[in-house]
Design a protein around this motif. Structure first.
Motif, PDB file in Angstrom:
ATOM      1  N   VAL A 131       0.851  -1.190   0.000  1.00 16.90           N
ATOM      2  CA  VAL A 131       0.000   0.000   0.000  1.00 16.90           C
ATOM      3  C   VAL A 131       0.884   1.236   0.000  1.00 16.90           C
ATOM      4  O   VAL A 131       1.830   1.343   0.784  1.00 16.90           O
ATOM      5  CB  VAL A 131      -0.931   0.009   1.228  1.00 16.90           C
ATOM      6  N   SER A 132       0.589   2.185  -0.868  1.00 17.47           N
ATOM      7  CA  SER A 132       1.423   3.377  -1.036  1.00 17.47           C
ATOM      8  C   SER A 132       1.187   4.399   0.077  1.00 17.47           C
ATOM      9  O   SER A 132       0.178   4.368   0.773  1.00 17.47           O
ATOM     10  CB  SER A 132       1.124   4.034  -2.390  1.00 17.47           C
ATOM     11  N   ASN A 186      -6.580   7.364   1.923  1.00 10.46           N
ATOM     12  CA  ASN A 186      -7.969   6.908   1.915  1.00 10.46           C
ATOM     13  C   ASN A 186      -8.165   5.661   2.782  1.00 10.46           C
ATOM     14  O   ASN A 186      -9.264   5.137   2.868  1.00 10.46           O
ATOM     15  CB  ASN A 186      -8.470   6.646   0.492  1.00 10.46           C
ATOM     16  N   VAL A 187      -7.083   5.180   3.436  1.00  7.17           N
ATOM     17  CA  VAL A 187      -7.185   4.103   4.417  1.00  7.17           C
ATOM     18  C   VAL A 187      -6.339   4.476   5.633  1.00  7.17           C
ATOM     19  O   VAL A 187      -5.481   5.367   5.554  1.00  7.17           O
ATOM     20  CB  VAL A 187      -6.729   2.743   3.840  1.00  7.17           C
ATOM     21  N   PHE A 188      -6.580   3.809   6.761  1.00  7.33           N
ATOM     22  CA  PHE A 188      -5.826   4.117   7.983  1.00  7.33           C
ATOM     23  C   PHE A 188      -5.620   2.839   8.784  1.00  7.33           C
ATOM     24  O   PHE A 188      -6.291   1.819   8.568  1.00  7.33           O
ATOM     25  CB  PHE A 188      -6.557   5.172   8.819  1.00  7.33           C
ATOM     26  N   LEU A 240     -10.633  -0.207  -8.638  1.00  5.11           N
ATOM     27  CA  LEU A 240      -9.419   0.150  -9.379  1.00  5.11           C
ATOM     28  C   LEU A 240      -8.801   1.476  -8.951  1.00  5.11           C
ATOM     29  O   LEU A 240      -7.867   1.949  -9.587  1.00  5.11           O
ATOM     30  CB  LEU A 240      -9.673   0.158 -10.892  1.00  5.11           C
ATOM     31  N   ARG A 241      -9.297   2.093  -7.876  1.00  5.97           N
ATOM     32  CA  ARG A 241      -8.626   3.284  -7.345  1.00  5.97           C
ATOM     33  C   ARG A 241      -7.591   2.842  -6.322  1.00  5.97           C
ATOM     34  O   ARG A 241      -7.865   2.021  -5.447  1.00  5.97           O
ATOM     35  CB  ARG A 241      -9.621   4.261  -6.720  1.00  5.97           C
ATOM     36  N   GLU A 242      -6.401   3.394  -6.406  1.00  4.41           N
ATOM     37  CA  GLU A 242      -5.296   2.965  -5.552  1.00  4.41           C
ATOM     38  C   GLU A 242      -5.542   3.302  -4.087  1.00  4.41           C
ATOM     39  O   GLU A 242      -6.085   4.362  -3.750  1.00  4.41           O
ATOM     40  CB  GLU A 242      -3.993   3.622  -6.022  1.00  4.41           C
ATOM     41  N   LEU A 243      -5.140   2.386  -3.218  1.00  3.98           N
ATOM     42  CA  LEU A 243      -5.213   2.620  -1.782  1.00  3.98           C
ATOM     43  C   LEU A 243      -3.972   3.370  -1.331  1.00  3.98           C
ATOM     44  O   LEU A 243      -2.875   3.149  -1.840  1.00  3.98           O
ATOM     45  CB  LEU A 243      -5.306   1.294  -1.026  1.00  3.98           C
ATOM     46  N   SER A 244      -4.145   4.262  -0.364  1.00  3.88           N
ATOM     47  CA  SER A 244      -3.012   5.039   0.141  1.00  3.88           C
ATOM     48  C   SER A 244      -3.124   5.172   1.652  1.00  3.88           C
ATOM     49  O   SER A 244      -4.213   5.322   2.205  1.00  3.88           O
ATOM     50  CB  SER A 244      -2.953   6.426  -0.517  1.00  3.88           C
TER      51      SER A 244
END
Length: 611
Positions: free
Chosen positions: A566-567, A573-575, A602-606
């Motif tokens: 995970v970038s 958008n994540v924690f 398909l949206r990247e998690l960050s």
């Protein structure tokens, strides 16, 4: 698969942040205000020989508007309207309002402006989700001891949250100023929503139930209604999705509630008239698509699909035999790709993976080799790099034997009130809703464990059941690894757990210096933002602060899972949320990853790594 030795394949640093993404949106140009120019100021057509696309668009609308007057000697505020029978009539001039009543468009933003508005949108959505969870918890607490056989009011926490935000002035834009035409700054094509009330909070749509959002004639200088948005969800039997870029939309009226067929003739007024007027002026309309998603507990999802223009309006016999108004809308060119395409692509990939077919660009259909309940595919169409396949995949870390199990709850049924010891550990509140959605962030979430007597289907058992969403590791164009989902992710959903080899206190000094370690304390406390309603209810008491800190490191040099790819982002958008089950030693919590916002396929998690 056996992992390589550090000497011949040293792993890269995990916590190296990549540049902040702009969510694939074009963010160049200027911002401005415009719409429906006053013909009294110009008697000739305006020359189009200007290269700026914003000015060209203004000129196009101005020329179209001026052409409608044809140089008539009459009140400049009068406009040509088309009655139902097709005959033209003149609208009565409206008395000029003391307040500004011009429409507003913000066509383009600079990169800095874009980031500003994007963060504002995210904060507004986080406030809405926090309030919705707050009212959901309140509803559950109010009815915890009620008779199951008795009727209870519906839990409309979504509407209560929007009403509270309206009362507190927390809508993204002033609710009384509905005259924004075009894109809402900071809302991206492809953004998803699970509640229509949230569309109103952001100003995307101004009707809680109606499909046509419009500015009433009383707020428009020219005295006619102007359509600004529609929700296209197939509510009428004459609706047609002709393609991703073309919609045949049925006007409003003549329909019984919750029915799709029209039982009486529609008329050209209110929302229908606003759509026809927007066609005459060439005004762009925000289109929100409503989709039925069987795999999601809420069954309905709304996706912002960008700007469309009405190119045709006709009165025709509908399938029910009644007269209906049909509006043909075409997507404006030059926007980000339709969100519908990404959804179809993700569904097709999932179908192939289920049938054991390797889709184009995929190196592996499951890097977990069956360890996860849901396969974790690996996509790379950039180069020949196979790095994620070089590690042993491990679902969860093993905790030391010194961590003793705690005495579990004695609940015979599902845990849902303060009599449950696990609920008491969560400050007397349920941690998750009935769909497994985290209600709010906490210092630690206590789940029921092996020593609890509640059934395996207890709603307080979520993360221990493993990954439920279809994640994939992918290679981006910047030679960076990333993670994205093939499913819709609702805010508060559990995504995955950080896993590797647990390193106990004092043992890290003897490790190979090339080892890659993750310190749980390095993650910023983003969980505080999820569920924070202090701006609305400042008197609420938060959970007690943890007395002890975590005392372990996670070595992901040889064994790891999907979470390690995970970038990083400072606007994630994540924690990370600490979770305990099976024991209550706060020095060894599990690092669970939850969604901070709704995330489309398909949206990247960050994630914010604190670097």
């Amino acid at each position: 698969m056996a992992s390589p030795s550090p000497s011949n394949a040293p792993p890269p640093l995990l916590l190296t942040p990549k540049p902040e993404p702009l969510d694939n949106e074009a963010v160049v140009g200027i911002s401005g205000h415009l719409l429906l120019p006053n013909p009294a100021n110009n008697s000739q057509m305006i020359s189009p020989e200007i290269l700026d696309p914003v000015v060209e668009e203004y000129i196009r609308l101005a020329n179209q508007y001026l052409a409608a007057f044809g140089g008539k000697e009459q009140n400049a505020m009068a406009m040509t309207l088309f009655a139902e029978g097709g005959e033209a009539r003149e609208a009565q001039p409206k008395r000029k309002k003391p307040r500004g009543d011009a429409m507003v468009r913000v066509p383009d933003l600079t990169p800095m402006d874009y980031l500003h508005y994007r963060n504002r949108v995210r904060q507004t959505r986080l406030s809405y989700e926090s309030l919705r969870s707050f009212f959901c918890l309140k509803y559950l607490a109010d009815h915890a001891n009620s008779d199951p056989s008795s009727s209870k009011p519906r839990n409309r926490a979504d509407l209560k949250a929007s009403r509270k935000m309206r009362q507190k002035g927390l809508f993204l834009h002033n609710e009384k100023d509905l005259r924004i035409v075009g894109n809402i700054p900071g809302v991206n094509v492809g953004d998803i929503f699970f509640y229509r009330a949230e569309l109103m909070v952001l100003g995307l749509h101004n009707q809680i139930q109606g499909g046509i959002g419009f500015v009433p004639a009383s707020l428009v200088q020219e005295g006619v209604p102007i359509c600004t948005s529609i929700v296209a969800s197939g509510g009428y039997q004459d609706d047609q999705e002709l393609s991703d870029d073309v919609i045949m939309y049925t006007g409003s009226g003549g329909r019984i509630k919750n029915q799709t067929h029209v039982s009486s003739d529609q008329s050209l007024q209110r929302g229908n008239l606003s759509l026809e007027r927007s066609m005459q002026f060439g005004i762009e309309i925000r289109v929100i698509r409503g989709l039925t998603v069987i795999s999601n507990p809420l069954k309905k999802v709304y996706i912002y699909d960008g700007l469309f223009r009405v190119i045709e309006c006709k009165k025709d016999k509908g399938k029910s035999g009644c007269n209906v108004y049909l509006f043909k809308l075409v997507r404006v060119r030059g926007q980000s790709e339709s969100g519908l395409r990404g959804i179809r692509v993700s569904e097709e990939i999932k179908r192939k993976l289920k049938e054991k077919i390797v889709p184009n660009g995929y190196v592996s259909v499951d890097i977990s080799n069956g360890v996860e309940t849901v396969p974790v595919p690996f996509f790379n169409d950039i180069d020949e790099e196979m790095y994620p396949l070089m590690f042993e995949y491990v679902k969860s870390p093993n905790y030391p034997s010194l961590v003793k199990p705690f005495k579990g709850c004695l609940c015979k049924g599902v845990c849902n009130d303060n009599s449950c010891d696990c609920v008491k550990r969560n400050n007397g509140q349920l941690a998750y809703d009935s769909n497994g959605i985290l209600m709010r962030g906490r210092p630690i979430v206590y789940e029921c464990g092996d020593t609890c007597q509640c059934p395996i289907g207890c709603p307080n058992r979520v993360t221990q059941n493993g990954v439920k969403l279809q994640m994939e590791v992918f290679r981006s164009s910047g030679n960076i690894w990333g993670v994205r989902s093939l499913d819709f992710i609702q805010a508060g959903s559990f995504i995955c757990e950080f896993s590797g080899d647990l390193v106990e206190p004092g043992l890290e000094t003897g490790l190979d210096p090339n080892r890659v370690l993750i310190d749980p304390k390095s993650f910023p406390q983003r969980w505080r933002e999820f569920g924070d309603v202090s701006s609305v209810f400042p008197g609420l008491i938060n959970d007690p602060v943890l007395v002890q800190e975590t005392e372990y490191l996670l070595d992901v040099s040889r064994r790891r899972n999907v979470s390690c790819y995970v970038s990083h982002s400072s606007s994630p958008n994540v924690f990370v949320q600490y979770v305990l089950y099976g024991h209550d030693c706060v020095r060894f919590p599990r690092m669970m990853v939850f969604a901070m916002e709704n995330i489309p396929p398909l949206r990247e998690l960050s994630l914010d790594y604190g670097v």
